[in-house]
Design a protein around this motif. Structure first.
Motif, PDB file in Angstrom:
ATOM      1  N   GLN A   8       0.992  -1.127   0.159  1.00 16.64           N
ATOM      2  CA  GLN A   8       0.153  -0.035  -0.064  1.00 16.64           C
ATOM      3  C   GLN A   8       0.999   1.638   0.204  1.00 16.64           C
ATOM      4  OE1 GLN A   8      -2.708  -0.812   4.002  1.00 16.64           O
ATOM      5  NE2 GLN A   8      -3.918  -1.206   2.005  1.00 16.64           N
ATOM      6  N   GLU A   9       2.058   1.052   0.140  1.00 19.76           N
ATOM      7  CA  GLU A   9       3.240   2.702   0.568  1.00 19.76           C
ATOM      8  C   GLU A   9       3.207   2.835  -0.614  1.00 19.76           C
ATOM      9  OE1 GLU A   9       3.621   4.674   2.387  1.00 19.76           O
ATOM     10  OE2 GLU A   9       3.265   4.135   4.628  1.00 19.76           O
ATOM     11  N   LEU A  10       3.481   1.636  -1.435  1.00 18.36           N
ATOM     12  CA  LEU A  10       3.875   1.714  -2.467  1.00 18.36           C
ATOM     13  C   LEU A  10       2.813   2.539  -3.274  1.00 18.36           C
ATOM     14  CD1 LEU A  10       7.000   0.901  -4.517  1.00 18.36           C
ATOM     15  CD2 LEU A  10       5.333  -0.657  -5.315  1.00 18.36           C
ATOM     16  N   VAL A  11       2.133   1.993  -3.908  1.00 15.89           N
ATOM     17  CA  VAL A  11       1.036   2.135  -4.282  1.00 15.89           C
ATOM     18  C   VAL A  11       1.075   4.028  -4.166  1.00 15.89           C
ATOM     19  CG1 VAL A  11      -1.104   2.154  -4.751  1.00 15.89           C
ATOM     20  CG2 VAL A  11      -0.265   0.249  -4.557  1.00 15.89           C
ATOM     21  N   ASN A  12       0.676   4.592  -3.067  1.00 11.64           N
ATOM     22  CA  ASN A  12       0.543   5.302  -2.152  1.00 11.64           C
ATOM     23  C   ASN A  12       1.229   6.834  -2.049  1.00 11.64           C
ATOM     24  OD1 ASN A  12      -1.521   7.198  -0.728  1.00 11.64           O
ATOM     25  ND2 ASN A  12       0.071   7.198   0.904  1.00 11.64           N
ATOM     26  N   GLU A  13       2.678   5.732  -2.451  1.00 10.00           N
ATOM     27  CA  GLU A  13       3.787   6.901  -3.343  1.00 10.00           C
ATOM     28  C   GLU A  13       3.592   6.732  -4.380  1.00 10.00           C
ATOM     29  OE1 GLU A  13       8.961   6.393  -3.275  1.00 10.00           O
ATOM     30  OE2 GLU A  13       7.286   4.348  -3.030  1.00 10.00           O
ATOM     31  N   ALA A  14       3.691   5.824  -5.470  1.00 11.81           N
ATOM     32  CA  ALA A  14       2.893   6.557  -6.859  1.00 11.81           C
ATOM     33  C   ALA A  14       1.988   7.358  -6.924  1.00 11.81           C
ATOM     34  CB  ALA A  14       2.937   4.963  -7.545  1.00 11.81           C
ATOM     35  N   TRP A  15       1.335   7.635  -6.132  1.00 10.84           N
ATOM     36  CA  TRP A  15      -0.514   7.844  -6.454  1.00 10.84           C
ATOM     37  C   TRP A  15       0.378   9.698  -5.814  1.00 10.84           C
ATOM     38  CZ3 TRP A  15      -2.831  11.917  -2.539  1.00 10.84           C
ATOM     39  CH2 TRP A  15      -3.661  12.232  -3.346  1.00 10.84           C
ATOM     40  N   ARG A  16       0.978   9.909  -4.616  1.00 10.29           N
ATOM     41  CA  ARG A  16       1.346  11.227  -4.412  1.00 10.29           C
ATOM     42  C   ARG A  16       2.355  11.601  -5.333  1.00 10.29           C
ATOM     43  NH1 ARG A  16       2.663   8.707   0.361  1.00 10.29           N
ATOM     44  NH2 ARG A  16       5.463   9.319   0.140  1.00 10.29           N
ATOM     45  N   ILE A  17       2.741  10.647  -6.268  1.00  8.64           N
ATOM     46  CA  ILE A  17       3.994  11.635  -6.985  1.00  8.64           C
ATOM     47  C   ILE A  17       3.402  12.194  -8.202  1.00  8.64           C
ATOM     48  CG2 ILE A  17       5.887  11.128  -8.988  1.00  8.64           C
ATOM     49  CD1 ILE A  17       6.684   9.496  -7.338  1.00  8.64           C
ATOM     50  N   VAL A  18       1.817  11.576  -8.846  1.00  8.08           N
ATOM     51  CA  VAL A  18       0.954  11.799  -9.333  1.00  8.08           C
ATOM     52  C   VAL A  18       0.735  12.948  -9.186  1.00  8.08           C
ATOM     53  CG1 VAL A  18      -0.363  11.332 -11.125  1.00  8.08           C
ATOM     54  CG2 VAL A  18       1.139   9.755 -10.594  1.00  8.08           C
ATOM     55  N   ASN A  19      -0.232  13.029  -8.145  1.00  6.03           N
ATOM     56  CA  ASN A  19      -0.687  13.576  -7.693  1.00  6.03           C
ATOM     57  C   ASN A  19      -0.255  15.291  -7.830  1.00  6.03           C
ATOM     58  OD1 ASN A  19      -3.747  14.452  -6.020  1.00  6.03           O
ATOM     59  ND2 ASN A  19      -1.340  15.350  -4.367  1.00  6.03           N
ATOM     60  N   ARG A  20       1.431  15.212  -7.101  1.00  5.74           N
ATOM     61  CA  ARG A  20       1.554  16.864  -6.980  1.00  5.74           C
ATOM     62  C   ARG A  20       2.626  17.063  -8.030  1.00  5.74           C
ATOM     63  NH1 ARG A  20       5.388  14.374  -4.129  1.00  5.74           N
ATOM     64  NH2 ARG A  20       7.259  13.990  -5.844  1.00  5.74           N
ATOM     65  N   SER A  21       2.577  16.184  -9.284  1.00 12.61           N
ATOM     66  CA  SER A  21       3.396  16.509 -10.740  1.00 12.61           C
ATOM     67  C   SER A  21       2.192  16.429 -12.007  1.00 12.61           C
ATOM     68  CB  SER A  21       4.956  15.128 -10.929  1.00 12.61           C
ATOM     69  OG  SER A  21       4.958  15.555  -9.626  1.00 12.61           O
ATOM     70  N   TYR A  22       2.082  15.793 -12.146  1.00 13.49           N
ATOM     71  CA  TYR A  22       1.309  16.012 -13.510  1.00 13.49           C
ATOM     72  C   TYR A  22       0.335  16.421 -13.639  1.00 13.49           C
ATOM     73  CZ  TYR A  22      -1.631  13.178 -17.670  1.00 13.49           C
ATOM     74  OH  TYR A  22      -2.349  12.761 -18.136  1.00 13.49           O
ATOM     75  N   LEU A  23       0.781  16.575 -15.103  1.00 15.77           N
ATOM     76  CA  LEU A  23      -0.014  18.283 -15.933  1.00 15.77           C
ATOM     77  C   LEU A  23      -1.046  18.411 -16.013  1.00 15.77           C
ATOM     78  CD1 LEU A  23       0.890  20.670 -18.113  1.00 15.77           C
ATOM     79  CD2 LEU A  23       0.711  18.514 -20.060  1.00 15.77           C
TER      80      LEU A  23
END
Length: 414
Positions: free
Chosen positions: A34-49
């Motif tokens: 879950q932490e890995l999925v959450n880590e990926a979600w946060r990156i997209v949440n912060r960076s995606y165009l």
């Protein structure tokens, strides 16, 4: 998340926190998956165009994913794939540890495989060739820019991700893969099977030659096949060597160059430009960033840039900068039209993601995504073997020589 107590005079408001859909339930520790999925979600949440995340409730998607059974690393990877697929962006994708390492290698100057740069055509969803790499097995068997790849070893590519397709085309040196190809350039073309033998592809991206015009004037011919970690150093070295022969002008050949490292494109533009903007980047807040030339160009000799439908991404940044600044004349065909910028993010377990974080605009604020760059002089050219590029059989090259000859005569007359 703790419950907060806010006191306003005699009125006390108790704010309850919803966690996993249950009022005031204490937050539970996440598993490693879950932490890995959450880590990926946060990156997209912060960076995606795209701030709408393809017009979906991004927070709700996170909750949905974390409620799935995530019992092992494979299920976590599948959840991240599901999350990124919901964005509808073929350039934003998950990379398992092997794919992540492979992508790093492909920009470092060497790779193994068939030598194809691929994308997913946005209008059809089909796997499509951007261009074969120069000197690659794919180029040797005649695969062309914009060809569609319908099958890989008999497996349909419909719905296949870019990384899965790349994985299927990779393999030990000397092994073979059968690609079912159909041309995008020939109406009513029939699919054909092409057998490609995998090999090691050394990526020295620069070819440099001193040519003579029919009038006997020296011209520097520079062919750049991609923007990898070697590109800036190799092109600068070649340019300085050619300068010793005092050419009257240069031809920079960016045909079938699929791009690569954004920074390499910027640094190469600085070899030709003294000052001025090279490219603007626009993030999801609409904030403009810019990269500029701020030094002294290696040469001020006249320049013609050759482009075609396989000229993409960082190649378009360079071509657009040189065209908009008036530094070069563009000759050939409209470019591919990839104006999105991806950043590579490493996840905690060694996997990673390529995420679209911005789009770019030329110095005159042209958005080239899905539009491409229109050359100053359009010269169509049928598919031409690499060994004939830059020769009398190359009509686009001959047009560039004509332009340089005319510019030289005009300068001499002045």
């Amino acid at each position: 998340m703790p419950t907060r107590l806010i006191q306003l005079g005699l009125l006390v408001l108790l704010q309850f926190v919803v966690c996993w859909g249950v009022w005031s339930q204490p937050a539970l520790a996440l598993t490693d998956e879950q932490e890995l999925v959450n880590e990926a979600w946060r990156i997209v949440n912060r960076s995606y165009l795209d701030a709408t995340f393809n017009h979906q409730n991004w927070l709700r998607l996170r909750h949905k994913l974390l409620r799935q059974p995530l019992n092992d690393r494979a299920s976590a990877y599948a959840a991240i794939d599901q999350m990124l697929a919901s964005l509808g962006d073929p350039f934003t994708r998950f990379l398992d540890p092997d794919q992540y390492r492979s992508l790093q290698v492909s920009t470092s100057g060497e790779l193994t495989g068939v030598g194809l740069q691929i994308t997913i055509a946005e209008e059809s969803g089909q796997l499509q060739v951007i261009t074969p790499l120069e000197g690659s097995p794919a180029e040797a068997v005649g695969i062309q820019p914009l060809d569609y790849i319908l099958k890989i070893d008999g497996v349909s590519t419909t719905g296949m991700s870019l990384d899965e397709a790349a994985d299927r085309m990779r393999g030990p040196i000397g092994t073979q893969v059968v690609l079912t190809i159909v041309s995008n350039q020939t109406p009513q073309a029939k699919p054909r099977d092409i057998t490609v033998t995998r090999d090691r592809i050394l990526l020295n991206p620069v070819t440099a030659q001193l040519h003579l015009t029919p009038q006997g004037m020296p011209i520097g011919y520079l062919r750049l096949s991609q923007f990898n970690a070697n590109a800036v150093q190799e092109l600068k070295r070649a340019l300085l060597t050619l300068e010793q022969s005092h050419p009257v002008g240069y031809i920079l050949d960016l045909r079938n160059n699929p791009g690569g490292l954004l920074q390499a494109g910027i640094e190469i533009a600085r070899l030709w430009l003294d000052e001025g903007p090279i490219v603007y980047t626009v993030n999801r807040q609409g904030v403009l960033g810019s990269f500029e030339a701020m030094g002294s160009a290696v040469t001020h000799a006249p320049l013609v840039v050759l482009v075609n439908q396989g000229t993409a991404s960082a190649s378009e940044i360079l071509a657009g900068a040189l065209q908009d600044s008036g530094r070069a004349i563009l000759v050939g065909e409209r470019t591919f039209g990839k104006g999105l910028i991806q950043s590579l993010f490493k996840l905690s377990d060694g996997s990673g993601m390529a995420v679209t974080v911005a789009k770019y605009e030329t110095p005159n604020h042209h958005d080239i995504h899905q539009r491409g760059i229109q050359p100053d002089r359009i010269v169509p050219l049928p598919p031409l073997p690499r060994q004939l590029m830059g020769t009398e059989a190359d009509l686009q090259y001959q047009a560039a020589v004509e332009i340089l000859t005319q510019k030289t005569v005009l300068v001499g007359a002045a």
